[in-house]
Design an enzyme around this catalytic site. Structure first.
Site, PDB file in Angstrom:
ATOM      1  N   ARG A 195     -32.114 -45.857  -6.862  1.00 59.34           N
ATOM      2  CA  ARG A 195     -32.990 -46.307  -5.793  1.00 59.34           C
ATOM      3  C   ARG A 195     -34.270 -45.497  -5.763  1.00 59.34           C
ATOM      4  O   ARG A 195     -35.126 -45.747  -4.920  1.00 59.34           O
ATOM      5  CB  ARG A 195     -32.249 -46.086  -4.491  1.00 59.34           C
ATOM      6  CG  ARG A 195     -32.569 -47.093  -3.407  1.00 59.34           C
ATOM      7  CD  ARG A 195     -31.493 -47.854  -2.920  1.00 59.34           C
ATOM      8  NE  ARG A 195     -31.342 -48.158  -1.553  1.00 59.34           N
ATOM      9  CZ  ARG A 195     -30.217 -48.680  -1.104  1.00 59.34           C
ATOM     10  NH1 ARG A 195     -29.205 -48.867  -1.919  1.00 59.34           N
ATOM     11  NH2 ARG A 195     -30.095 -49.003   0.140  1.00 59.34           N
ATOM     12  N   ARG A 209     -26.507 -60.491   9.936  1.00 59.74           N
ATOM     13  CA  ARG A 209     -25.424 -60.205   8.989  1.00 59.74           C
ATOM     14  C   ARG A 209     -24.240 -59.510   9.677  1.00 59.74           C
ATOM     15  O   ARG A 209     -24.422 -58.564  10.419  1.00 59.74           O
ATOM     16  CB  ARG A 209     -25.978 -59.303   7.882  1.00 59.74           C
ATOM     17  CG  ARG A 209     -24.952 -58.740   6.952  1.00 59.74           C
ATOM     18  CD  ARG A 209     -25.588 -58.258   5.694  1.00 59.74           C
ATOM     19  NE  ARG A 209     -26.247 -56.966   5.819  1.00 59.74           N
ATOM     20  CZ  ARG A 209     -26.800 -56.343   4.786  1.00 59.74           C
ATOM     21  NH1 ARG A 209     -26.794 -56.892   3.596  1.00 59.74           N
ATOM     22  NH2 ARG A 209     -27.370 -55.178   4.953  1.00 59.74           N
ATOM     23  N   ARG A 229     -35.975 -49.408   6.206  1.00 60.94           N
ATOM     24  CA  ARG A 229     -35.310 -49.592   4.909  1.00 60.94           C
ATOM     25  C   ARG A 229     -36.204 -50.382   3.955  1.00 60.94           C
ATOM     26  O   ARG A 229     -36.219 -50.125   2.744  1.00 60.94           O
ATOM     27  CB  ARG A 229     -33.967 -50.292   5.118  1.00 60.94           C
ATOM     28  CG  ARG A 229     -32.944 -49.368   5.794  1.00 60.94           C
ATOM     29  CD  ARG A 229     -31.769 -50.119   6.377  1.00 60.94           C
ATOM     30  NE  ARG A 229     -30.976 -50.794   5.378  1.00 60.94           N
ATOM     31  CZ  ARG A 229     -30.180 -51.834   5.629  1.00 60.94           C
ATOM     32  NH1 ARG A 229     -30.092 -52.323   6.852  1.00 60.94           N
ATOM     33  NH2 ARG A 229     -29.496 -52.371   4.671  1.00 60.94           N
ATOM     34  N   ARG A 261     -23.292 -53.855  10.728  1.00 67.61           N
ATOM     35  CA  ARG A 261     -23.625 -52.515  10.244  1.00 67.61           C
ATOM     36  C   ARG A 261     -24.600 -51.867  11.221  1.00 67.61           C
ATOM     37  O   ARG A 261     -25.552 -52.510  11.656  1.00 67.61           O
ATOM     38  CB  ARG A 261     -24.291 -52.623   8.867  1.00 67.61           C
ATOM     39  CG  ARG A 261     -23.316 -52.553   7.722  1.00 67.61           C
ATOM     40  CD  ARG A 261     -23.978 -52.844   6.403  1.00 67.61           C
ATOM     41  NE  ARG A 261     -25.136 -52.001   6.113  1.00 67.61           N
ATOM     42  CZ  ARG A 261     -25.744 -51.965   4.930  1.00 67.61           C
ATOM     43  NH1 ARG A 261     -25.306 -52.702   3.930  1.00 67.61           N
ATOM     44  NH2 ARG A 261     -26.790 -51.205   4.743  1.00 67.61           N
ATOM     45  N   LYS A 267     -27.533 -58.738  -2.260  1.00 67.60           N
ATOM     46  CA  LYS A 267     -26.909 -58.008  -3.374  1.00 67.60           C
ATOM     47  C   LYS A 267     -25.404 -57.863  -3.191  1.00 67.60           C
ATOM     48  O   LYS A 267     -24.646 -58.082  -4.131  1.00 67.60           O
ATOM     49  CB  LYS A 267     -27.527 -56.614  -3.532  1.00 67.60           C
ATOM     50  CG  LYS A 267     -28.946 -56.612  -4.043  1.00 67.60           C
ATOM     51  CD  LYS A 267     -29.370 -55.202  -4.455  1.00 67.60           C
ATOM     52  CE  LYS A 267     -29.230 -54.195  -3.330  1.00 67.60           C
ATOM     53  NZ  LYS A 267     -30.169 -54.434  -2.206  1.00 67.60           N
TER      54      LYS A 267
HETATM   55  P1  AMP Z   1     -27.002 -50.217   1.158  1.00 72.88           P
HETATM   56  O1  AMP Z   1     -25.631 -50.573   1.588  1.00 72.88           O
HETATM   57  O2  AMP Z   1     -27.169 -50.250  -0.334  1.00 72.88           O
HETATM   58  O3  AMP Z   1     -28.075 -50.988   1.871  1.00 72.88           O
HETATM   59  O4  AMP Z   1     -27.215 -48.668   1.574  1.00 72.88           O
HETATM   60  C1  AMP Z   1     -27.155 -48.265   2.931  1.00 72.88           C
HETATM   61  C2  AMP Z   1     -27.797 -46.897   3.106  1.00 72.88           C
HETATM   62  O5  AMP Z   1     -27.086 -45.930   2.307  1.00 72.88           O
HETATM   63  C3  AMP Z   1     -29.250 -46.794   2.642  1.00 72.88           C
HETATM   64  O6  AMP Z   1     -30.165 -47.230   3.627  1.00 72.88           O
HETATM   65  C4  AMP Z   1     -29.355 -45.292   2.358  1.00 72.88           C
HETATM   66  O7  AMP Z   1     -29.474 -44.543   3.558  1.00 72.88           O
HETATM   67  C5  AMP Z   1     -27.995 -44.994   1.743  1.00 72.88           C
HETATM   68  N1  AMP Z   1     -28.015 -45.186   0.271  1.00 72.88           N
HETATM   69  C6  AMP Z   1     -27.314 -46.114  -0.454  1.00 72.88           C
HETATM   70  N2  AMP Z   1     -27.568 -46.002  -1.768  1.00 72.88           N
HETATM   71  C7  AMP Z   1     -28.478 -44.992  -1.887  1.00 72.88           C
HETATM   72  C8  AMP Z   1     -29.167 -44.404  -2.988  1.00 72.88           C
HETATM   73  N3  AMP Z   1     -28.977 -44.841  -4.254  1.00 72.88           N
HETATM   74  N4  AMP Z   1     -30.014 -43.378  -2.733  1.00 72.88           N
HETATM   75  C9  AMP Z   1     -30.214 -42.919  -1.478  1.00 72.88           C
HETATM   76  N5  AMP Z   1     -29.625 -43.441  -0.403  1.00 72.88           N
HETATM   77  C10 AMP Z   1     -28.763 -44.471  -0.584  1.00 72.88           C
END
Ligand code: AMP
Length: 209
Positions: free
Chosen positions: A89, A128, A167, A156, A14
Site C-alpha cells: 500500500r 457496506r 482512507r 466496519r 476488492k
Molecule cells: P482494508 O481492509 O484493506 O481497507 O484495511 C483497513 C485498514 O487497515 C487501513 O485503512 C489501514 O489502517 C490498515 N491497513 C491494511 N493494510 C495496510 C497496509 N498494507 N499498510 C498500512 N496499513 C494497512
C-alpha cells in the site's frame, strides 16, 4: 499457479472480488486489513497498535505491516500462489515485497488494479455491512442481506464518511504511487470496478487470461 496483487481504492470491491478469485484459483487470500482486524478483535499488542491508525483511516506504519506479511509468507500455503489484498500500500512496502520475493526466486503473475471513481466510493462504503458468521459482504441498498442474516450484520468502524475520506486520501497519496512501479514491470491489469459483482468478476478473470 497465480501470484497476484490486488490494488484499488477502499470500497472498490476488492474484498468481495478477492473471495471469488481465491476460490477460482485455489490460492490463499492474504488481506492485511483482515489480519489487522483479527488482531484488534483478539486484543493483541499488534491489534492495539494498528487500531489507533485504522480508526482514523491512516495507514499502519510500514515496519509493522511488512513484519506481519513476512510472518504470513512463512506459512507453507503461500508456496502454491497467493492473492495479496491491501498490500503493498506504499512504495516502501512494494520495495520490501520485491526484495523478499526475488530473494526466494518468486515471480508475480499480475497486479490487478480495480478502478472505481471517488464519487462512487463513499456511497458504496457507507452502506457496506458484513455477516460476522460467514464474512460475506453486503450493501444495505445495492445488495441487501436476507432477513435471516440482516439482524446480525455489522458495519466496519472505519466505514463512516469521515474516515472514508481519510482512507481515500491515503490511497491517492500513498498507494497510487506504487502503480508506476508495477507498470515498469509490465504487470498491471486495469479493470473497471463499476457494474454488477458478476460483471466485475468476469472482467477480472478475463484480464488474467
Ligand atoms: P482494508 O481492509 O484493506 O481497507 O484495511 C483497513 C485498514 O487497515 C487501513 O485503512 C489501514 O489502517 C490498515 N491497513 C491494511 N493494510 C495496510 C497496509 N498494507 N499498510 C498500512 N496499513 C494497512
Amino acid at each position: 499457479m497465480k501470484r497476484l496483487i490486488f490494488i484499488g481504492p477502499p470500497g472498490a470491491g476488492k474484498g468481495t472480488q478477492a473471495a471469488r478469485i481465491v476460490q477460482r484459483y485455489g490460492i490463499p487470500h492474504i488481506s492485511t486489513g483482515d489480519m489487522f482486524r483479527a488482531a484488534v478483535t483478539a486484543g493483541t499488542p499488534l491489534g492495539l497498535e494498528a487500531n489507533a491508525f485504522m480508526k482514523s483511516g491512516r495507514l499502519v506504519p510500514d515496519a509493522v505491516t511488512i513484519g506481519l506479511v513476512r510472518e504470513r509468507f512463512a506459512q507453507p500455503d503461500t508456496a502454491n500462489g497467493f492473492l495479496l489484498d491491501g498490500f503493498p500500500r506504499t512504495v516502501p512496502q512494494a520495495e520490501a515485497l520485491d526484495v523478499a520475493l526475488s530473494t526466494d526466486g518468486v515471480v508475480l503473475s499480475a497486479v490487478l488494479l480495480l478502478e472505481v471513481p471517488d464519487d462512487l466510493i463513499v456511497e458504496r462504503i457507507t452502506g457496506r455491512v458484513t455477516d460476522p458468521n460467514t464474512g460475506r459482504i453486503y450493501h444495505r441498498r445495492f445488495d441487501p442481506p436476507p432477513t435471516d442474516v440482516a439482524f446480525r450484520v455489522v458495519q466496519r468502524p472505519d466505514d463512516t464518511e469521515d474516515v472514508v475520506r481519510g482512507r481515500l486520501l491515503a490511497y491517492h497519496e500513498q498507494t497510487a504511487p506504487i502503480v508506476p512501479f508495477y507498470e515498469r514491470l509490465g504487470l498491471v491489469r486495469r479493470v473497471n470496478g463499476v457494474g454488477s459483482t458478476d460483471d466485475v468478476t468476469a472482467r477480472l478473470v478475463k484480464s488474467l487470461g
